[in-house]
Design an enzyme around this catalytic site. Structure first.
Site, PDB file in Angstrom:
ATOM      1  N   GLU A  36      -7.812  -9.763  17.994  1.00  0.00           N
ATOM      2  CA  GLU A  36      -9.219 -10.173  17.802  1.00  0.00           C
ATOM      3  C   GLU A  36      -9.292 -10.895  16.464  1.00  0.00           C
ATOM      4  OE1 GLU A  36     -12.101  -6.938  18.202  1.00  0.00           O
ATOM      5  OE2 GLU A  36     -10.642  -5.917  19.469  1.00  0.00           O
TER       6      GLU A  36
ATOM      7  N   HIS B 280       0.812  -1.226   0.000  1.00  0.00           N
ATOM      8  CA  HIS B 280       0.000   0.000   0.000  1.00  0.00           C
ATOM      9  C   HIS B 280       0.846   1.277   0.000  1.00  0.00           C
ATOM     10  CE1 HIS B 280      -3.713  -2.324   1.753  1.00  0.00           C
ATOM     11  NE2 HIS B 280      -3.515  -2.559   0.475  1.00  0.00           N
TER      12      HIS B 280
HETATM   13  P1  NAD Z   1      -7.465  -2.740  10.561  1.00  0.00           P
HETATM   14  O1  NAD Z   1      -7.413  -1.466  11.327  1.00  0.00           O
HETATM   15  O2  NAD Z   1      -8.632  -3.018   9.675  1.00  0.00           O
HETATM   16  O3  NAD Z   1      -7.398  -3.953  11.599  1.00  0.00           O
HETATM   17  C1  NAD Z   1      -6.442  -3.973  12.618  1.00  0.00           C
HETATM   18  C2  NAD Z   1      -6.280  -5.400  13.097  1.00  0.00           C
HETATM   19  O4  NAD Z   1      -5.235  -5.411  14.053  1.00  0.00           O
HETATM   20  C3  NAD Z   1      -7.530  -5.985  13.781  1.00  0.00           C
HETATM   21  O5  NAD Z   1      -7.744  -7.288  13.281  1.00  0.00           O
HETATM   22  C4  NAD Z   1      -7.142  -6.019  15.262  1.00  0.00           C
HETATM   23  O6  NAD Z   1      -7.701  -7.147  15.937  1.00  0.00           O
HETATM   24  C5  NAD Z   1      -5.630  -6.161  15.168  1.00  0.00           C
HETATM   25  N1  NAD Z   1      -4.918  -5.630  16.326  1.00  0.00           N
HETATM   26  C6  NAD Z   1      -5.092  -4.462  16.983  1.00  0.00           C
HETATM   27  N2  NAD Z   1      -4.183  -4.305  17.955  1.00  0.00           N
HETATM   28  C7  NAD Z   1      -3.379  -5.401  17.907  1.00  0.00           C
HETATM   29  C8  NAD Z   1      -2.245  -5.839  18.643  1.00  0.00           C
HETATM   30  N3  NAD Z   1      -1.749  -5.105  19.633  1.00  0.00           N
HETATM   31  N4  NAD Z   1      -1.683  -7.032  18.309  1.00  0.00           N
HETATM   32  C9  NAD Z   1      -2.183  -7.788  17.309  1.00  0.00           C
HETATM   33  N5  NAD Z   1      -3.254  -7.427  16.573  1.00  0.00           N
HETATM   34  C10 NAD Z   1      -3.841  -6.258  16.867  1.00  0.00           C
HETATM   35  O7  NAD Z   1      -6.058  -2.840   9.827  1.00  0.00           O
HETATM   36  P2  NAD Z   1      -5.638  -3.609   8.510  1.00  0.00           P
HETATM   37  O8  NAD Z   1      -6.255  -4.952   8.396  1.00  0.00           O
HETATM   38  O9  NAD Z   1      -4.174  -3.450   8.374  1.00  0.00           O
HETATM   39  O10 NAD Z   1      -6.389  -2.675   7.455  1.00  0.00           O
HETATM   40  C11 NAD Z   1      -5.846  -2.487   6.334  1.00  0.00           C
HETATM   41  C12 NAD Z   1      -5.619  -0.988   6.026  1.00  0.00           C
HETATM   42  O11 NAD Z   1      -5.295  -0.161   7.161  1.00  0.00           O
HETATM   43  C13 NAD Z   1      -4.444  -0.886   5.158  1.00  0.00           C
HETATM   44  O12 NAD Z   1      -4.814  -0.237   3.986  1.00  0.00           O
HETATM   45  C14 NAD Z   1      -3.413  -0.056   5.895  1.00  0.00           C
HETATM   46  O13 NAD Z   1      -2.690   0.747   4.999  1.00  0.00           O
HETATM   47  C15 NAD Z   1      -4.257   0.754   6.812  1.00  0.00           C
HETATM   48  N6  NAD Z   1      -3.609   1.218   8.050  1.00  0.00           N
HETATM   49  C16 NAD Z   1      -2.226   1.235   8.201  1.00  0.00           C
HETATM   50  C17 NAD Z   1      -1.628   1.696   9.390  1.00  0.00           C
HETATM   51  C18 NAD Z   1      -0.105   1.761   9.500  1.00  0.00           C
HETATM   52  O14 NAD Z   1       0.576   1.946   8.487  1.00  0.00           O
HETATM   53  N7  NAD Z   1       0.472   1.606  10.699  1.00  0.00           N
HETATM   54  C19 NAD Z   1      -2.462   2.100  10.439  1.00  0.00           C
HETATM   55  C20 NAD Z   1      -3.882   2.067  10.252  1.00  0.00           C
HETATM   56  C21 NAD Z   1      -4.438   1.615   9.062  1.00  0.00           C
END
Ligand code: NAD
Length: 228
Positions: free
Chosen positions: A199, A105
């Site tokens: 989760e 991404h």
């Molecule tokens: P999402 O926000 O949809 O889901 C987050 C997932 O992480 C959930 O399944 C949750 O249960 C899990 N989670 C939360 N805290 C956790 C922990 N401490 N340990 C383990 N698991 C944990 O995120 P996604 O599936 O990556 O969604 C995809 C989109 O979100 C992508 O397009 C991405 O670019 C974007 N995104 C990226 C960032 C980043 O670059 N750090 C941050 C937020 C969203």
């Protein structure tokens, strides 16, 4: 084991202080995704989109990699054939020591010229009036794959999924395609599948599920793979 493909999502960076999509009150909930994460939104209001990504860039640059990033880097360094694919746009895998990361991404630390396709290291704050260092056009955007755009490196990822014997999804909700379909793709080619998540997704999608926070569950799993 010949090949492992690891897909990480926002959950792997959550304990470094970077919010996931679902975090209540987080950056994502304060902005409308169709305004800040689509090409149409950028065309309508580039200033707002830059403001959103400037805030995310500042937070990402100020964050530090956590034990999960470091454990995955250790695995990649110790074992041949570990492909690390991330949906995250932060650079915490790299700063955690990973040798090679496929950013499907895009990357918050990179800039892209919409006029000529040139890419370069983004400054901490980008603005609509910034000129591309290659062609001079004020058409610079974050090098991020927005909703409605084709993720990067898909051919390479498809090849790795077809060849791996283990596919692992870590900290991803399995709601954003095409990454959400990688588990079925790898499984169809005969790979074992593992989910590590705080989760987990609906039961039945993976052969094995480890429920836990990334900073404890990932180092424990890496120790299991490397035999201690
Ligand atoms: P999402 O926000 O949809 O889901 C987050 C997932 O992480 C959930 O399944 C949750 O249960 C899990 N989670 C939360 N805290 C956790 C922990 N401490 N340990 C383990 N698991 C944990 O995120 P996604 O599936 O990556 O969604 C995809 C989109 O979100 C992508 O397009 C991405 O670019 C974007 N995104 C990226 C960032 C980043 O670059 N750090 C941050 C937020 C969203």
């Amino acid at each position: 084991m010949a090949g492992i493909v690891i897909l990480t999502g926002a959950g792997v960076s959550a304990e470094s202080g970077l919010g996931t999509f679902r975090d209540k009150g987080g950056l994502w909930t304060r902005y409308d995704l169709s305004e800040v994460a689509t090409p149409e939104g950028f065309a309508r209001n580039p200033g707002l989109v830059h403001e959103f990504y400037n805030a995310r860039r500042a937070t990402a640059l100020d964050a530090a990699p956590n034990a999960a990033h470091r454990a995955l880097a250790r695995l990649q360094g110790a074992k041949a054939g570990v492909t690390l694919v991330t949906q995250n746009i932060d650079d915490l895998h790299e700063r955690g020591g990973a040798r090679e990361v496929i950013h499907m991404h895009g990357q918050i630390t990179r800039a892209l010229c919409a006029a000529c396709g040139h890419r370069w290291n983004a400054p901490r704050a980008m603005a609509s009036a910034d000129a591309c260092p290659a062609c001079g056009q004020p058409a610079t955007r974050p090098d991020i794959v927005w909703f409605g755009e084709m993720p990067y490196h898909m051919e390479r990822i498809a090849g790795a999924l077809a060849a791996c014997d283990l596919f692992v999804a870590i900290g991803t909700s399995g709601e954003v395609y095409p990454a959400a379909g990688f588990v079925e793709e790898a499984s169809a080619f005969g790979a074992e599948t593992l989910e590590i998540n705080l989760e987990p997704m609906a039961p039945g999608r993976f052969d094995r599920v480890i429920t836990g926070a990334a900073t404890s569950a990932v180092p424990a799993w890496v120790a299991e793979v490397l035999g201690g």
